[in-house]
Scaffold this motif. Sequence first.
Motif, PDB file in Angstrom:
ATOM      1  N   THR A  90     -44.814 -19.796  34.670  1.00 29.92           N
ATOM      2  CA  THR A  90     -44.966 -20.071  33.237  1.00 29.92           C
ATOM      3  C   THR A  90     -45.428 -21.506  33.056  1.00 29.92           C
ATOM      4  O   THR A  90     -44.684 -22.383  32.665  1.00 29.92           O
ATOM      5  CB  THR A  90     -43.643 -19.829  32.486  1.00 29.92           C
ATOM      6  N   SER A  91     -46.693 -21.713  33.302  1.00 30.86           N
ATOM      7  CA  SER A  91     -47.246 -23.068  33.302  1.00 30.86           C
ATOM      8  C   SER A  91     -47.604 -23.512  31.882  1.00 30.86           C
ATOM      9  O   SER A  91     -48.323 -22.810  31.198  1.00 30.86           O
ATOM     10  CB  SER A  91     -48.488 -23.111  34.185  1.00 30.86           C
ATOM     11  N   HIS A  92     -47.157 -24.670  31.464  1.00 33.12           N
ATOM     12  CA  HIS A  92     -46.164 -25.529  32.120  1.00 33.12           C
ATOM     13  C   HIS A  92     -45.024 -25.759  31.151  1.00 33.12           C
ATOM     14  O   HIS A  92     -44.677 -26.888  30.833  1.00 33.12           O
ATOM     15  CB  HIS A  92     -46.767 -26.870  32.531  1.00 33.12           C
ATOM     16  N   ASN A  93     -44.465 -24.650  30.681  1.00 33.78           N
ATOM     17  CA  ASN A  93     -43.486 -24.747  29.608  1.00 33.78           C
ATOM     18  C   ASN A  93     -42.778 -23.400  29.443  1.00 33.78           C
ATOM     19  O   ASN A  93     -43.254 -22.368  29.928  1.00 33.78           O
ATOM     20  CB  ASN A  93     -44.177 -25.100  28.283  1.00 33.78           C
ATOM     21  N   PRO A  94     -41.642 -23.381  28.756  1.00 35.58           N
ATOM     22  CA  PRO A  94     -40.954 -22.119  28.503  1.00 35.58           C
ATOM     23  C   PRO A  94     -41.816 -21.175  27.655  1.00 35.58           C
ATOM     24  O   PRO A  94     -42.509 -21.607  26.733  1.00 35.58           O
ATOM     25  CB  PRO A  94     -39.693 -22.537  27.734  1.00 35.58           C
ATOM     26  N   VAL A  95     -41.746 -19.898  27.971  1.00 34.76           N
ATOM     27  CA  VAL A  95     -42.505 -18.880  27.245  1.00 34.76           C
ATOM     28  C   VAL A  95     -41.591 -18.188  26.233  1.00 34.76           C
ATOM     29  O   VAL A  95     -40.387 -18.444  26.173  1.00 34.76           O
ATOM     30  CB  VAL A  95     -43.093 -17.844  28.220  1.00 34.76           C
ATOM     31  N   ALA A  96     -42.174 -17.287  25.437  1.00 27.29           N
ATOM     32  CA  ALA A  96     -41.389 -16.499  24.495  1.00 27.29           C
ATOM     33  C   ALA A  96     -40.433 -15.588  25.263  1.00 27.29           C
ATOM     34  O   ALA A  96     -40.763 -15.103  26.351  1.00 27.29           O
ATOM     35  CB  ALA A  96     -42.310 -15.668  23.604  1.00 27.29           C
ATOM     36  N   PRO A  97     -39.241 -15.327  24.723  1.00 28.45           N
ATOM     37  CA  PRO A  97     -38.275 -14.507  25.465  1.00 28.45           C
ATOM     38  C   PRO A  97     -38.783 -13.107  25.777  1.00 28.45           C
ATOM     39  O   PRO A  97     -38.464 -12.554  26.841  1.00 28.45           O
ATOM     40  CB  PRO A  97     -37.040 -14.482  24.553  1.00 28.45           C
ATOM     41  N   GLU A 152     -40.741 -22.566  34.244  1.00 25.34           N
ATOM     42  CA  GLU A 152     -41.033 -23.997  34.271  1.00 25.34           C
ATOM     43  C   GLU A 152     -40.697 -24.656  32.933  1.00 25.34           C
ATOM     44  O   GLU A 152     -40.901 -24.054  31.872  1.00 25.34           O
ATOM     45  CB  GLU A 152     -42.516 -24.205  34.604  1.00 25.34           C
ATOM     46  N   THR A 153     -40.217 -25.893  32.991  1.00 25.49           N
ATOM     47  CA  THR A 153     -39.757 -26.582  31.788  1.00 25.49           C
ATOM     48  C   THR A 153     -40.800 -27.519  31.189  1.00 25.49           C
ATOM     49  O   THR A 153     -41.125 -27.408  30.007  1.00 25.49           O
ATOM     50  CB  THR A 153     -38.475 -27.371  32.077  1.00 25.49           C
ATOM     51  N   PHE A 154     -41.366 -28.458  31.999  1.00 26.88           N
ATOM     52  CA  PHE A 154     -42.151 -29.546  31.405  1.00 26.88           C
ATOM     53  C   PHE A 154     -43.438 -29.813  32.184  1.00 26.88           C
ATOM     54  O   PHE A 154     -43.483 -29.695  33.412  1.00 26.88           O
ATOM     55  CB  PHE A 154     -41.341 -30.848  31.380  1.00 26.88           C
ATOM     56  N   ASP A 155     -44.445 -30.252  31.443  1.00 26.20           N
ATOM     57  CA  ASP A 155     -45.688 -30.741  32.040  1.00 26.20           C
ATOM     58  C   ASP A 155     -45.646 -32.249  32.240  1.00 26.20           C
ATOM     59  O   ASP A 155     -46.380 -32.785  33.063  1.00 26.20           O
ATOM     60  CB  ASP A 155     -46.874 -30.362  31.152  1.00 26.20           C
ATOM     61  N   THR A 156     -44.835 -32.931  31.451  1.00 23.38           N
ATOM     62  CA  THR A 156     -44.702 -34.380  31.599  1.00 23.38           C
ATOM     63  C   THR A 156     -43.245 -34.777  31.478  1.00 23.38           C
ATOM     64  O   THR A 156     -42.458 -34.106  30.806  1.00 23.38           O
ATOM     65  CB  THR A 156     -45.497 -35.146  30.522  1.00 23.38           C
ATOM     66  N   TRP A 169     -34.847 -34.333  27.032  1.00 18.85           N
ATOM     67  CA  TRP A 169     -34.967 -33.521  28.230  1.00 18.85           C
ATOM     68  C   TRP A 169     -33.703 -32.726  28.527  1.00 18.85           C
ATOM     69  O   TRP A 169     -33.763 -31.557  28.949  1.00 18.85           O
ATOM     70  CB  TRP A 169     -35.324 -34.386  29.449  1.00 18.85           C
ATOM     71  N   GLU A 170     -32.533 -33.331  28.304  1.00 17.18           N
ATOM     72  CA  GLU A 170     -31.294 -32.652  28.688  1.00 17.18           C
ATOM     73  C   GLU A 170     -31.029 -31.425  27.815  1.00 17.18           C
ATOM     74  O   GLU A 170     -30.708 -30.343  28.322  1.00 17.18           O
ATOM     75  CB  GLU A 170     -30.117 -33.625  28.613  1.00 17.18           C
ATOM     76  N   GLN A 171     -31.168 -31.592  26.501  1.00 20.46           N
ATOM     77  CA  GLN A 171     -30.933 -30.450  25.625  1.00 20.46           C
ATOM     78  C   GLN A 171     -31.976 -29.370  25.818  1.00 20.46           C
ATOM     79  O   GLN A 171     -31.657 -28.171  25.844  1.00 20.46           O
ATOM     80  CB  GLN A 171     -30.900 -30.888  24.162  1.00 20.46           C
ATOM     81  N   ASP A 172     -33.241 -29.758  25.982  1.00 22.32           N
ATOM     82  CA  ASP A 172     -34.282 -28.762  26.183  1.00 22.32           C
ATOM     83  C   ASP A 172     -34.083 -28.011  27.497  1.00 22.32           C
ATOM     84  O   ASP A 172     -34.245 -26.782  27.556  1.00 22.32           O
ATOM     85  CB  ASP A 172     -35.660 -29.428  26.152  1.00 22.32           C
TER      86      ASP A 172
END
Length: 781
Positions: A356-363, A379-383, A403-406
């Motif tokens: 899932t580049s480069h971020n969370p997708v829809a559930p 995957e969580t973050f691109d930066t 970053w922590e909450q996300d």
Amino acid sequence: MTNFKTNHLRQLPLTFLFLFLAVATNVFSQARKVINFDNGWQFTKGDVPGAEQATFNDTQWRKLDVPHDWSIEGPYDRANPSSRGGGYLPTGIGWYRKTFTVDKADAKKICTIEFDGVMANSDVWINGKHLGKRPYGYTSFTYDLTPYLNFDKANVIAVRADNSIQPASRYYTGAGIYRHVRLVSVNPTHFKHWGTFITTPVATISKGVVNLKVEIDNKGIAGDYKLQIDILDNKGTVVKTVESLKNIAANATGLISQDIEIKNPKLWGFEEPNLYTATTKLYSGKTLIDNQSIPFGIKKAEFIAESGFWLNGKNYKLKGVCLHHDGGAVGAAVPLGVWKERFKKLKEVGVNAIRTSHNPVAPEFLDLCDQMGFAVMDETFDTWNSAKHNGEKGYNLYFTDWWEQDTRDVILRDRNHPSIVIYSIGNEIHDNLSYPEGYKKYKMQEDVVKKYDDTRPVTMALFRPANSKVYLSGFAEQMDVVGQNYRENELVAAHEAHPTWKVLGTENTHVLVQWLALRDKPYMAGQFLWTGYDYLGEADWPETTNNQGLFDRAGNWKQQSLQRDSWWSTEPVVHIVRKSENAGAGNWVADWTPNDFDTYDNAKVQVYSNCDEVELFLNDKSFGTVKKPADDSPREWNVTFEEGTIKAIGKNNGKIAAQEVFATAGKPSKIILTQSNPTLANNWDDVSFITATIVDNKGVRCANADNLIKFSITNSGKIIGVDNGNIISHEDYLSPERHAFSGKAIAIVKASQDSGKIEIKASAEGLEAGSIIVEIVSDKK
């Protein structure tokens, strides 16, 4: 106006949904209410002072339903601030408002609103009271509405979404409430949001052990509460029921951990993605006070240093692709039917994994991966803190504070999906990764992941590790799995110098040498090709789309997908391609119709095939047989072009296993229509791809035709997007017309009524029009 008394459930597999409704019908009013909140919003572009106030007059705003991405509405403009990263589509501020009522009978309940994603920098108000802000447009979040609600009176939700701070991303983001929204009503004592964690510590064909850790929030009275867990198989049959009793103090959270043994379970895997459902019911005495249903799979996935990836005791290569979150013509608000069509084609090529580049997708994207049998790198973050070119004002502005909450919210939301086999916490991060300072930033994120899910490994997509020295500094050896983008020879050398490292190609190109690195090295767990589908953005004008996908935006096969099919497919395949220009110049194309017959003489032809031998014919004249090369390279011929028919026949053990034939096209004569889905239900997620192909009078595709195709549709349906896959086209996706590209164009169609037929027509000047019928059905099994 939405009435809170209307009951809707978040989309579940139908077998589970019917059973759930049957069980819950008599007591649902006492327990959890989940209401689809997608319909009936008011929307306007631009910033509007005072729009958060309940008394604001929004009657002149545009009425629409969400999910909604207003950026894809265009127009394309080279001067748009999104620039090359955002694909030159518009950005800015958008407001959404919705009026609804809540029954006074729910006054003693806790009412929350759940957003699956708002792009970006969202602020939410209820009746003028600010609920909160979320900068990251990809994370799901929820707010408690209870203290501010009016009962039996109007309530107003207002949402401001702002992606005007640009350039915000290296790829297209979309804009607005682009994912689903729900209202949820629960009793004071209830299951905690994302508070149920399902794992399968034992997963064999003879025995499965399912562990449920269930958190219960008690904002009611202290007392004994009974938890009943029903495990249902994929046919909806209850295979196990267990009960637990827990005394929970007022204003406290109770945790119940329960192991449940399942004999001879049906394991979740690539070939058979079997799903179970855990239905949990919470009772106070004999009264049902909360209930929820969570699909899950029984599986054992592991990475082993010397032999790569294993699933349920079987060694597999992860044959993966990277996917961005846009769906081409529909932008970022992607109906699930679009993903279904894309996933089918990826399966056909042999893909079994998605990053899932480069971020969370829809559930629901992950639900579909569960159902269709794809392994997922979540995957969580691109930066992190350091910016990237063409996205200098992206998540790097918010990483320190958010970053922590996300990260927490991503893991809590996604951890029950059996498809997820590994987490990634960064892509080509430009922060200083020197050890130990740089590793601390990695470790703090890994620790949050492991706090909420310690059953899966964590990686990141390392960028030029030979330059950053992470293979020498001690950084890489601390990682669960070492993930690297490109430069496969470096990853091979790193493992061979450190045989205890588990290694994975997190981003790879389509060339042969990179496939051989996976094929021939047992310790290489897998690869994720860049990319599965062409995606919006990351392109230089006049291009608007990055075209490194196996398939283009419209779902057309490309040279790299045809070749990948010969490497990854388990079925016999034969694909013919030729160079589009004379004597080996130009691009690889799959047809036998040159764009200039006068100058096309020497045709360089390749055949991609996994068959033992392939013989090539031109107008029934054989050009010889070539056996399968040991290195999987394509078979190649130089052919003097003749109009007519070119054919490749693949044989295994001397018998024909597969073949392909192309004929030279004559003048364009008519349009033929085909459909991906012959039936449609009237819901937001169900779509059919209508492909218009320009053919000659013999039905051969006219590969050079670029006629303007005009689509029309009866009132029983609607066109939600048109496309042709051309990366330099700046045409409107919402227009009912599109120029053909390589002789084709598509219209994506939905139903707008509950019954009847949808007729779609396609016409072009000088050509015979085409038409096709799609049936509307009340439901789809």
